[in-house]
Design an enzyme around this catalytic site. Structure first.
Site, PDB file in Angstrom:
ATOM      1  N   ARG A   3       1.250  -0.987  -0.047  1.00 45.27           N
ATOM      2  CA  ARG A   3       0.187  -0.290   0.076  1.00 45.27           C
ATOM      3  C   ARG A   3       1.409   1.345  -0.133  1.00 45.27           C
ATOM      4  O   ARG A   3       0.696   2.391  -1.116  1.00 45.27           O
ATOM      5  CB  ARG A   3      -0.601   0.133   1.049  1.00 45.27           C
ATOM      6  CG  ARG A   3      -2.576  -0.997   1.183  1.00 45.27           C
ATOM      7  CD  ARG A   3      -1.653  -2.093   1.964  1.00 45.27           C
ATOM      8  NE  ARG A   3      -0.982  -2.339   3.066  1.00 45.27           N
ATOM      9  CZ  ARG A   3      -0.649  -3.120   3.477  1.00 45.27           C
ATOM     10  NH1 ARG A   3      -0.621  -4.740   3.005  1.00 45.27           N
ATOM     11  NH2 ARG A   3      -0.425  -2.973   4.532  1.00 45.27           N
ATOM     12  N   GLY A  61      -7.155  -7.831   7.369  1.00 42.46           N
ATOM     13  CA  GLY A  61      -6.614  -6.655   6.397  1.00 42.46           C
ATOM     14  C   GLY A  61      -5.669  -6.093   7.014  1.00 42.46           C
ATOM     15  O   GLY A  61      -4.799  -6.522   7.665  1.00 42.46           O
ATOM     16  N   CYS A  62      -5.572  -5.517   5.974  1.00 43.50           N
ATOM     17  CA  CYS A  62      -4.091  -4.073   5.742  1.00 43.50           C
ATOM     18  C   CYS A  62      -4.159  -3.863   7.282  1.00 43.50           C
ATOM     19  O   CYS A  62      -5.038  -3.296   8.224  1.00 43.50           O
ATOM     20  CB  CYS A  62      -4.136  -3.218   5.016  1.00 43.50           C
ATOM     21  SG  CYS A  62      -2.767  -1.491   5.818  1.00 43.50           S
ATOM     22  N   PHE A  63      -3.286  -4.223   8.273  1.00 46.01           N
ATOM     23  CA  PHE A  63      -2.013  -3.331   9.507  1.00 46.01           C
ATOM     24  C   PHE A  63      -2.731  -1.704  10.017  1.00 46.01           C
ATOM     25  O   PHE A  63      -3.046  -1.691  10.766  1.00 46.01           O
ATOM     26  CB  PHE A  63      -1.238  -3.644  10.579  1.00 46.01           C
ATOM     27  CG  PHE A  63      -0.267  -3.902   9.553  1.00 46.01           C
ATOM     28  CD1 PHE A  63       0.623  -2.998   8.972  1.00 46.01           C
ATOM     29  CD2 PHE A  63       0.633  -5.002   9.696  1.00 46.01           C
ATOM     30  CE1 PHE A  63       1.513  -3.633   8.337  1.00 46.01           C
ATOM     31  CE2 PHE A  63       1.813  -5.082   9.260  1.00 46.01           C
ATOM     32  CZ  PHE A  63       2.581  -4.262   9.033  1.00 46.01           C
ATOM     33  N   TRP A  64      -2.643  -0.843   9.061  1.00 43.87           N
ATOM     34  CA  TRP A  64      -2.711   0.202   9.058  1.00 43.87           C
ATOM     35  C   TRP A  64      -4.327   0.551   9.963  1.00 43.87           C
ATOM     36  O   TRP A  64      -4.165   1.515  10.805  1.00 43.87           O
ATOM     37  CB  TRP A  64      -2.096   0.810   8.293  1.00 43.87           C
ATOM     38  CG  TRP A  64      -0.977   0.971   7.096  1.00 43.87           C
ATOM     39  CD1 TRP A  64       0.135   0.769   7.622  1.00 43.87           C
ATOM     40  CD2 TRP A  64      -0.811   0.866   5.880  1.00 43.87           C
ATOM     41  NE1 TRP A  64       1.953  -0.130   7.191  1.00 43.87           N
ATOM     42  CE2 TRP A  64       1.028   0.500   5.930  1.00 43.87           C
ATOM     43  CE3 TRP A  64      -0.979   1.582   4.596  1.00 43.87           C
ATOM     44  CZ2 TRP A  64       1.199   1.172   4.701  1.00 43.87           C
ATOM     45  CZ3 TRP A  64      -0.175   1.537   3.254  1.00 43.87           C
ATOM     46  CH2 TRP A  64       0.700   1.537   3.392  1.00 43.87           C
TER      47      TRP A  64
END
Length: 241
Positions: A3, A61-64
């Site tokens: 990302r 999902g994306c850890f952000w």
């Protein structure tokens, strides 16, 4: 799928930028680009409050975005992005993005059980953090490292998580069954420093603006009593891992 613009290919980066420009041109708010929150009942079964700091380990999902939401959740003392489900030797971003290491992008959440319960964290996780019916993906991110998972550190956590999934499936709050896997945590490995506090540090990054900031807004709307405007950042947390 990576990302950050540091790791995105030029084509993907231009694509993300194009989406951002198009949304601006059409006056589309970022919330429309992300999934809406799902209003769900609180868990019938929950852990007792207990004493001392407790830990929840969640992958969605994306850890952000996962980290960003829980950093804005009252009662959370620290939320660290990292990896779980694989070995220490391959617990790094370059290797886990191949999808071959067994890891999931995961967030370790330290919380005060007298201010927020484990069940409430799960309710937020299933409602605003991610879509638990998507198998091995979340939105534009595809691969087993983006899977939905709850890594438990006690039999009690396992019972609460499994009971809540059964409760939500029985209530048919989603159009499809929940695919979230529940299993014991073997180890958690913190991610690289540049992944920590990413949402707060990069609010204008197109991926964050389109996919993650709306999740924080959903937290504020749906769980107003558990929302805090000032995030609890890893760089400032008093509770370490």
């Amino acid at each position: 799928m990576s990302r950050s613009f540091t790791h995105l290919t030029l084509g993907a980066a231009l694509g993300a930028l194009a989406i951002s420009v198009l949304a601006s041109t059409l006056a589309i708010t970022p919330a429309r680009a992300a999934e809406d929150a799902v209003i769900i009942p609180a868990p019938v079964m929950d852990l007792k409050a207990g004493d001392g700091v407790q830990t929840a380990i969640l992958a969605g999902g994306c850890f952000w975005g996962v980290q960003g939401v829980f950093q804005h959740t009252a009662g959370v003392l620290n939320a660290v992005s990292g990896y779980a489900g694989g070995s220490k030797a391959t617990a790094n971003y370059t290797m886990i993005t191949t999808g071959a290491t067994g890891h999931a992008e995961t967030v370790e959440i330290k919380y005060d059980p007298k201010k927020i319960s484990y069940g409430k964290l799960l309710q937020i996780f299933f409602s605003v953090v991610h879509d638990p019916t998507q198998l091995n993906r979340q939105g534009p991110d595809v691969g087993s490292h983006y899977r939905s998972a709850i890594f438990t550190n006690s039999d009690e956590q396992k019972k609460v998580a499994e009971a809540y999934i059964a409760q939500l499936n029985a209530a048919k709050v989603y159009k499809k069954p929940i695919v979230t896997k529940v299993g014991p945590l073997e180890a958690f490995y913190p991610a690289e420093a540049y992944h920590q506090d990413y949402l707060t540090l990069h609010p204008n990054q197109p991926y964050i603006a389109i996919h993650d900031l709306p999740k924080v807004e959903n937290l504020k709307k749906v769980f107003a009593e558990h929302y805090t405007a000032k995030p609890t950042l890893v760089s400032q947390a008093k509770v370490t891992n």
